[in-house]
Design a protein around this motif. Structure first.
Motif, PDB file in Angstrom:
ATOM      1  N   SER A  12       0.828  -1.203   0.000  1.00  0.00           N
ATOM      2  CA  SER A  12       0.000   0.000   0.000  1.00  0.00           C
ATOM      3  C   SER A  12       0.866   1.257   0.000  1.00  0.00           C
ATOM      4  O   SER A  12       0.646   2.176  -0.790  1.00  0.00           O
ATOM      5  N   PHE A  13       1.873   1.289   0.885  1.00  0.00           N
ATOM      6  CA  PHE A  13       2.731   2.472   0.922  1.00  0.00           C
ATOM      7  C   PHE A  13       3.558   2.562  -0.352  1.00  0.00           C
ATOM      8  O   PHE A  13       3.804   3.653  -0.880  1.00  0.00           O
TER       9      PHE A  13
ATOM     10  N   TRP B   8       2.656   1.640  -3.309  1.00  0.00           N
ATOM     11  CA  TRP B   8       1.826   2.161  -4.394  1.00  0.00           C
ATOM     12  C   TRP B   8       1.677   3.671  -4.291  1.00  0.00           C
ATOM     13  O   TRP B   8       1.705   4.371  -5.291  1.00  0.00           O
ATOM     14  N   LEU B   9       1.544   4.144  -3.058  1.00  0.00           N
ATOM     15  CA  LEU B   9       1.482   5.589  -2.863  1.00  0.00           C
ATOM     16  C   LEU B   9       2.775   6.230  -3.377  1.00  0.00           C
ATOM     17  O   LEU B   9       2.749   7.244  -4.082  1.00  0.00           O
TER      18      LEU B   9
ATOM     19  N   LEU C  39       4.769   5.055  -5.655  1.00  0.00           N
ATOM     20  CA  LEU C  39       4.733   4.966  -7.110  1.00  0.00           C
ATOM     21  C   LEU C  39       4.005   6.159  -7.713  1.00  0.00           C
ATOM     22  O   LEU C  39       4.463   6.809  -8.651  1.00  0.00           O
TER      23      LEU C  39
END
Lengths: 558, 253, 106
Positions: free
Chosen positions: C78-79, C81-82, C84
């Motif tokens: 999740s982190f 992807w943020l 990215l």
């Protein structure tokens, strides 16, 4: 029969089919609208996405009618703007995105992994209601005059200039987004935690891998569009300036945020469709899938790469040329994963014993059309070519080849394939083949001319065009009518089959998989008579004796 | 399949799960996945923040100084302590100490409400001094909380910037940029406060349930899951505090 | 299904109290550092402290330190992807004027 398939005490179907199944479990409206059964929720989705599909189809037909003549005679340009916007919104957010996960995913996922239901049945029902509320907002917008921004809601037009109902429709999509998130979350946990004993990751049908990949994209992408639409609505109502260049904001930032979701959304649409192809192509080739792991990991590849290519939508939008370069290269890489899948499906058919039932015909349709759609996608990823055809009908044709030629074909393949399982009835095979040919021919006649139109320079989203484009546009409209007739025919005989269709038996295709071999058609409310135990790889067609009657016995346990 | 027989017929066990362990694992995973969504949800706003802060560093520094840093700091303490009491609630639930569970939950709720009250006074102050983006936004009349001097758009606090042009349109430009800071400030803290309000609602539900004795050593997932949510909201604030309150403080300190 | 079955470790109050102390300390630190002129470093220090605090909360208050590999992946993913999203978007803004201005960084 191989020795390791233990067939302990199989259950004779005749006794079971008289018993209750999920369809006969209750006839009241309440038993449908408050159901927690994933199969009934799938039917609710089937009804709602089909309705939305025909609503979107009506908008498309009206557009094609207008485009028969070069002048804007049937609709004012303003109304034409509303038509293509509503067509896009309805088709993208209310048909394509929920179609395969909502209908086939809901129906099949627990059956394919040998579970009684999804992990959170209440949440599952909630997803459907959230979807309906979002759809209601959109319907309200349609009735009260429509939106004219295009389905992309580009700022600053949508927030500063447009006089139409941007805020309610944006709210509707915000709400619908949560339906998508909750479905993804539910499916992901279901796949992790609810698999039957013995069903390890590499024994899962590839449809489940596809749904898993789709879920990840829904979970990580959808919240971004939600917050983006929220900011756009705030901008429109309160003038907070985030996307308004007059107030110091940057409209390109909106496009970044929008496409960060909306490009992966393309994979939310197509990846579960690809999952369907895996199941159908193996069954009608009587072969195990070629390159199981390669396809499984290609799904993971899609998850990652779908999120790093969004900039190819913005090549002429004012992003930096260096960024455009990077996004262009990354976009090419996505092609690898599509290629892995298409090559492996082709290899699966090689030397298979292929039969040409309707679902398989749709797979052939998918293969060809997705190939064209995918390869023209590579054209568009090339910077120079994209600048030439950006915002022309070339782009329109490209994504319709992927979305309709790809996803809708796959969806129809899946619906025909699992129809006997869903309702216990066979659809009329020869009419279905005829309808498939109508859809295929009509589709190509509609959209192939649009490639040429776009290359010649006809821009999208205009109600009028120069005279020399008329021949191709008339062809396209003619194709659209054939395509529409095809869809109507499918809807008609599917409904007909519910009443008059022949009884299907539990496994009419002689397919492998828990949903075919371990339970009746339609399945009982709790799916299986006994929790299945899995001790073989999927698509183990080499181990099946096709002279046997597959409709007689339900396997229990193993 | 793990089948802990003693838990197979627990009233909280849903019919489609094999046992409480499977159910707990599923809900726990679901909560984390949901928090993943939340990260991306806030992420959109953080992205907008990063873009505009890198575009308008000076305006952001000036605007940040208009926030009440003491209230922000106090609220950070309040929220961190509430996270601790929440963690202690989870511990009490796991040890089946119902009395202590109720006490810690109430403490958490009280701290959460304290945070929201402080936020209310901060917002009210911003409304009164025309710092809410929109038609009435006006930064020119704003007084520096420390020096009492009137902040004049980009003229204050940007001694080391390279923009030396002081044309007529300059302060209008600064006004717009400062307004974007406040748009982001209200969007981010507003979304955060909205999450706090939901969290407070969940806490009330937990307090009632635990008073009814619903939780035991075997079954306490609701407390753990609300705990995860509460900690997540805390983490968001841990980032919001320096990003919003502490930019360019050294110019005015 | 038993591949990543978690044991649900119970974290002790002393651990919680230690983390609380560390969090309060870091908060004070980030507050005072903000008033010192470190130039560009200010941002990195502030964010470094925030990341440390956030990690402490995730690892101990939220029990990820004691959790299964699957949950580690969910959190990291999740982190990630943020990150990215931030990196690729920021990449556009940083390079947008490279072809006009002869500057490499900002």
């Amino acid at each position: 029969m191989s020795a390791h398939v233990i067939e302990s005490k199989p259950l004779v179907v005749e006794h079971k089919e008289e018993q209750e199944n999920y369809l006969t479990a209750g006839y009241t409206l309440k038993s449908w609208f408050l159901t927690l059964d994933h199969k009934r929720i799938a039917i609710l989705y089937l009804l709602s996405v089909t309705t939305m599909f025909f609503v979107g189809g009506i908008f498309a037909s009206l557009m094609r009618l207008e485009l028969m003549t070069p002048q804007s005679d049937l609709f004012e340009p303003d109304n034409f703007n509303k038509l293509f916007t509503m067509h896009g919104i309805v088709m993208v957010f209310f048909f394509i995105i929920p179609a395969v996960p909502g209908v086939l995913g809901n129906f099949l996922l627990p059956l394919m992994i040998g579970a009684k239901d999804v992990a959170f049945p209440r949440l599952n029902l909630l997803s459907w209601y959230v979807y309906i509320v979002g759809a209601a907002f959109t319907m309200f917008t349609i009735v009260s005059g429509g939106v004219d921004t295009g389905w992309t809601f580009y700022t600053p037009y949508s927030t500063s200039s447009s006089q139409t109902h941007v805020v309610p429709v944006v709210l509707g999509l915000f709400i619908t987004g949560f339906s998508s998130i909750l479905t993804g979350l539910n499916f992901m946990v279901t796949i992790h935690r609810m698999r039957a004993p013995g069903l390890s990751w590499f024994r899962l049908p590839l449809m489940v891998w596809s749904i898993y990949a789709t879920s990840i994209i829904q979970i990580l992408g959808t919240p971004v569009i939600a917050v983006t639409l929220m900011m756009a609505a705030l901008e429109k109502v309160l003038r907070i300036g985030i996307f308004d260049p007059n107030l110091g904001g940057d409209p390109v930032l909106f496009q970044h945020l929008f496409w960060f979701y909306s490009h992966p959304a393309v994979y939310i649409m197509i990846v579960p469709g690809m999952g369907v192809i895996n199941e159908v192509v193996t069954c009608f080739s009587r072969r195990s899938i070629f390159g199981y792991r390669a396809i499984a990991f290609a799904n993971v590849g899609f998850v990652v790469f779908s999120f790093v290519v969004w900039g190819h939508h913005m090549i002429v939008a004012g992003q930096s040329v260096y960024s455009a370069l990077i996004f262009s290269i990354l976009s090419y890489l996505v092609g690898i994963f599509s290629a892995i899948k298409v090559f492996n499906w082709t290899a699966t058919m090689y030397k298979g014993s292929i039969s040409f039932d309707t679902p398989m015909l749709y797979v052939f349709g998918f293969q060809g059309l997705f190939l064209i759609g995918g390869l023209t996608g590579l054209f568009l990823a090339a910077l120079g070519f994209d600048v030439h055809v950006h915002d022309t009908y070339f782009v329109v044709a490209h994504f319709h080849y992927v979305m309709v030629g790809g996803l809708v074909m796959a969806f129809l393949a899946g619906i025909h394939f699992w129809w006997p399982k869903m309702f216990g009835k066979k659809y009329p095979e020869s009419i279905a083949k005829f309808a498939m040919i109508l859809v295929f021919a009509g589709f190509n006649l509609t959209f192939f001319p649009q490639f040429i139109l776009g290359y010649l320079g006809m821009p999208r989203r205009y109600a009028s065009y120069p005279d020399e484009f008329q021949v191709l546009n008339v062809m396209s409209t003619a194709g659209g009518s054939v395509l529409g007739l095809g869809f109507l025919l499918i809807a008609a005989y599917m409904v007909w089959s519910l009443v008059f269709g022949k009884k299907a038996g539990m496994n009419p295709w002689k397919a492998t998989g828990l949903e075919w071999e371990h339970t009746t058609s339609p399945p009982p409310t709790e799916n299986f008579y006994e929790t299945p135990i899995v001790n073989e790889d999927p698509y183990n067609y080499a181990n099946r004796d096709f002279t046997k009657d597959f409709n007689k016995e339900v396997k229990l346990g193993a | 399949m793990h089948s802990s027989e003693h838990s197979a017929h627990h009233p909280a066990l849903a019919h489609h799960f094999q046992d409480l362990d499977q159910q707990k694992d599923a809900t726990w995973l679901a909560m984390w996945v949901f928090l993943g969504t939340e990260i991306m949800f806030f992420g959109g706003l953080f992205l907008a923040y990063v873009i505009y802060r890198s575009s308008y560093p000076d305006a952001f520094a000036i605007a940040s100084n208009a926030l009440n840093v003491n209230m922000g700091l106090g609220n950070t303490f309040v929220l961190i302590i509430s996270s601790f009491t929440m963690a202690m609630s989870v511990y009490s639930a796991q040890m089946a100490q119902t009395g202590r569970l109720v006490v810690f939950l109430i403490l958490t709720l009280v701290l959460g409400c304290t945070f929201l009250s402080v936020k209310y006074f901060e917002y009210k102050d911003k409304f009164d001094s025309h710092l809410v983006p929109g038609r009435h936004f006006d930064f020119a009349h704003h007084h520096d909380p420390k020096t009492g001097a009137i902040l004049e758009g980009a003229h204050g606090g940007s001694a080391n910037t390279e923009s030396t042009s002081h044309e007529a349109g300059h302060s209008e430009k600064a006004r717009r940029e400062i307004q974007i800071f406040f748009s982001l400030y209200f969007a981010m803290t507003g979304l955060h406060a909205f999450h706090m309000i939901i969290g407070a609602g969940l806490l009330i539900w937990l307090i009632v349930s635990s008073m009814k004795g619903r939780f035991s050593k075997e079954y306490n997932s609701p407390v753990e899951l609300v705990g995860l949510y509460w900690h997540f909201v805390d983490i968001v604030w841990i980032f919001l505090f320096p990003l919003l309150y502490l930019i360019g403080r050294h110019h005015h300190g | 299904m038993s591949d990543d079955h978690s044991k649900h470790h119970i974290v002790q109050p002393t651990t919680y109290a230690t983390i609380l102390g560390a969090l309060l300390l870091f908060t004070v630190l980030t507050y005072y550092v903000a008033f010192i002129d470190l130039g560009v470093l200010s941002n990195f220090v502030a964010m470094g402290i925030a990341v440390t605090k956030g990690s402490l909360v995730v690892l101990f208050f939220m029990h990820i330190f004691y959790s299964t590999r699957l949950l580690w992946v969910v959190v990291a993913g999740s982190f990630g992807w943020l990150g990215l999203m931030l990196v690729l978007t920021l990449g556009d803004y940083i390079t947008r004027h490279w072809d006009i201005q002869h500057r490499i960084f900002f």
